[in-house]
Design an enzyme around this catalytic site. Structure first.
Site, short mmCIF file in Angstrom:
data_model
loop_
_atom_site.label_atom_id
_atom_site.label_comp_id
_atom_site.label_asym_id
_atom_site.label_seq_id
_atom_site.Cartn_x
_atom_site.Cartn_y
_atom_site.Cartn_z
N CYS A 146 0.81 -1.21 0.00
CA CYS A 146 0.00 0.00 0.00
C CYS A 146 0.85 1.28 0.00
O CYS A 146 1.55 1.56 -0.97
CB CYS A 146 -0.98 -0.04 1.17
SG CYS A 146 -2.42 1.03 0.92
N LYS A 167 -12.80 6.77 -1.85
CA LYS A 167 -11.92 5.72 -1.36
C LYS A 167 -12.12 4.44 -2.17
O LYS A 167 -13.27 4.00 -2.37
CB LYS A 167 -12.21 5.47 0.12
CG LYS A 167 -11.25 4.52 0.82
CD LYS A 167 -11.59 4.43 2.30
CE LYS A 167 -10.61 3.58 3.07
NZ LYS A 167 -10.94 3.51 4.51
N SER A 195 -7.92 -0.71 0.15
CA SER A 195 -8.42 0.33 1.05
C SER A 195 -7.49 1.52 0.96
O SER A 195 -6.50 1.61 1.68
CB SER A 195 -8.49 -0.21 2.49
OG SER A 195 -8.92 0.80 3.38
N HIS A 239 -4.22 -5.38 -0.21
CA HIS A 239 -3.84 -6.04 1.04
C HIS A 239 -4.19 -7.53 0.99
O HIS A 239 -5.19 -7.96 1.58
CB HIS A 239 -4.57 -5.38 2.21
CG HIS A 239 -4.15 -3.97 2.46
ND1 HIS A 239 -3.04 -3.65 3.21
CD2 HIS A 239 -4.70 -2.79 2.04
CE1 HIS A 239 -2.91 -2.33 3.25
NE2 HIS A 239 -3.89 -1.79 2.55
N GLU A 241 -2.98 -9.72 2.73
CA GLU A 241 -2.88 -10.26 4.09
C GLU A 241 -4.13 -10.03 4.94
O GLU A 241 -4.26 -10.64 6.02
CB GLU A 241 -1.68 -9.62 4.81
CG GLU A 241 -1.89 -8.19 5.30
CD GLU A 241 -1.79 -7.12 4.21
OE1 GLU A 241 -2.00 -5.94 4.54
OE2 GLU A 241 -1.50 -7.47 3.05
N ARG A 253 -14.70 2.21 11.67
CA ARG A 253 -13.88 3.35 12.07
C ARG A 253 -14.26 4.61 11.29
O ARG A 253 -14.38 5.70 11.85
CB ARG A 253 -12.40 3.02 11.84
CG ARG A 253 -11.43 4.16 12.14
CD ARG A 253 -10.12 3.94 11.39
NE ARG A 253 -10.31 4.01 9.95
CZ ARG A 253 -9.43 3.56 9.05
NH1 ARG A 253 -8.31 2.98 9.46
NH2 ARG A 253 -9.68 3.67 7.76
#
Length: 356
Positions: A146, A167, A195, A239, A241, A253
């Site tokens: 990222c 986003k 993200s 990502h 992972e 969040r």
């Protein structure tokens, strides 16, 4: 073959999962020459610091199979930390300056949450670029996740990231842009979570000498590579992972930030992630809170109705690519260990042929 954490102490969640104490697992394992040694540089913000540990540990553990893997934990200086995060880093991590005096088979460096429009103005920038320069000569491969991927191309080729209109958030399907050993066996399409508010674009990457591995119209460029020095730099804008609940935690969040008036607009749901039931619950919650914007309403966020619906649909793609990467490291390690023997053998052959 169990993943081994070097450095004297093992982070508590991994220690608990594997039922060993926090005095460290490395002491009971001899360092075999065929072992892959990886420096893991975790720069994630405090709320995601320990989750990110577990995500990478679990992915490497599954992908490794019979390949023995040892990790040494590091963190960049200059990454903002609160008291809890700083305490965790000081207990289980080494500073990145210590890394610069060592050699590893590979390094994995995570991103972090940016606070400056220009990454070169971040307080950790100088430490980050020292690691990038070090990795070219001291590793066989480098994974950059990222923001770390964006920092790498900015430092190396001056490629700027571009701000997105919204986003890029969710799980996206990507097609292979080219055949490469890292994507072998992963299928014609791969799925990965993303993200991010920024992107680097395919045409600029190609002009800079990068090879785009996976991309899609909706997700943009997913992964790309370039050989730098002796190290294959592997960049992920997404990502692989991530755990099954990671995108939910990030969405929660962002909703909380909206209710605190820390952002102007209500966040978009992650794409390709929630099923119809979950989307209905979240839409009902949004309709209630946008008309009465108070943080206290987060108590009604429908976590209980969401968690059971989530699936890690990218697991097979992530495992395949990381398994290929570890096999690449083993191959490079084998080649390197065989090289002196081959050179000596050729030298002796030439020496004998030169005899009268």
């Amino acid at each position: 073959m169990p993943l081994i954490i070097d450095g004297g102490r093992v982070p508590p969640r991994w220690a608990e999962r594997n039922d060993f104490g926090q005095t460290g697992s490395a002491g009971s394992h001899a360092v075999a020459p065929e072992c892959v040694k990886i420096a893991f540089i975790n720069n994630m913000p405090d709320p995601a610091l320990e989750d990110t540990e577990m995500q990478f540990f679990e992915l490497l553990d599954v992908a490794a199979g019979e390949i023995p893997v040892r990790l040494q934990l590091y963190s960049l200086s200059g990454v903002p930390r609160g008291e809890r995060g700083q305490q965790h880093v000081e207990s289980f991590y080494c500073g990145s300056d210590d890394l610069l005096n060592k050699q590893f088979d590979a390094v994995i460096m995570t991103g972090t949450e940016p606070h400056q429009p220009d990454l070169r103005n971040e307080p950790y920038w100088s430490a980050l670029v020292k690691v990038l320069d070090w990795a070219e000569s001291n590793t066989a491969s480098t994974i950059l996740s990222c923001l770390a991927a964006h920092a790498s191309v900015l430092h190396g080729e001056g490629i700027q990231r571009h701000l997105l209109s919204d986003k890029r958030f969710g799980v996206f399907d990507f097609v292979k842009a080219t055949d490469h050993q890292l994507t072998g066996g992963a299928g014609d399409r791969v799925r990965f979570p993303h993200s991010r508010w920024n992107e680097v674009q395919a045409d600029e990457l190609t002009a800079g000498g990068y090879l785009v591995l996976t991309q899609s119209p909706d997700g943009g460029v997913d992964s790309f590579v370039k050989k730098k020095g002796r190290s294959l730099f592997v960049h992920f804008q997404g990502h692989p992972e991530y755990g099954a609940q990671t995108l939910l935690k990030e969405y929660r969040r962002d909703v909380k930030r909206y209710l605190r008036s820390e952002r102007e607009t209500y966040p978009s749901m992650p794409k390709g992630y929630f099923n119809a039931v979950a989307m209905r619950l979240l839409t009902e919650f949004r309709d209630v809170v946008v008309s009465d914007r108070r943080e206290a309403l987060m108590e009604g966020f429908p976590d209980a109705g969401l968690v059971g619906t989530l699936q890690k649909t990218w697991h097979s793609s992530a495992t395949a690519i990381y398994r290929n990467w570890l096999q690449y490291l083993m191959l490079k390690k084998t080649d390197a260990s065989a090289f002196p023997t081959a050179v000596y053998r050729d030298f002796q052959r030439e020496k004998r042929s030169a005899l009268p």
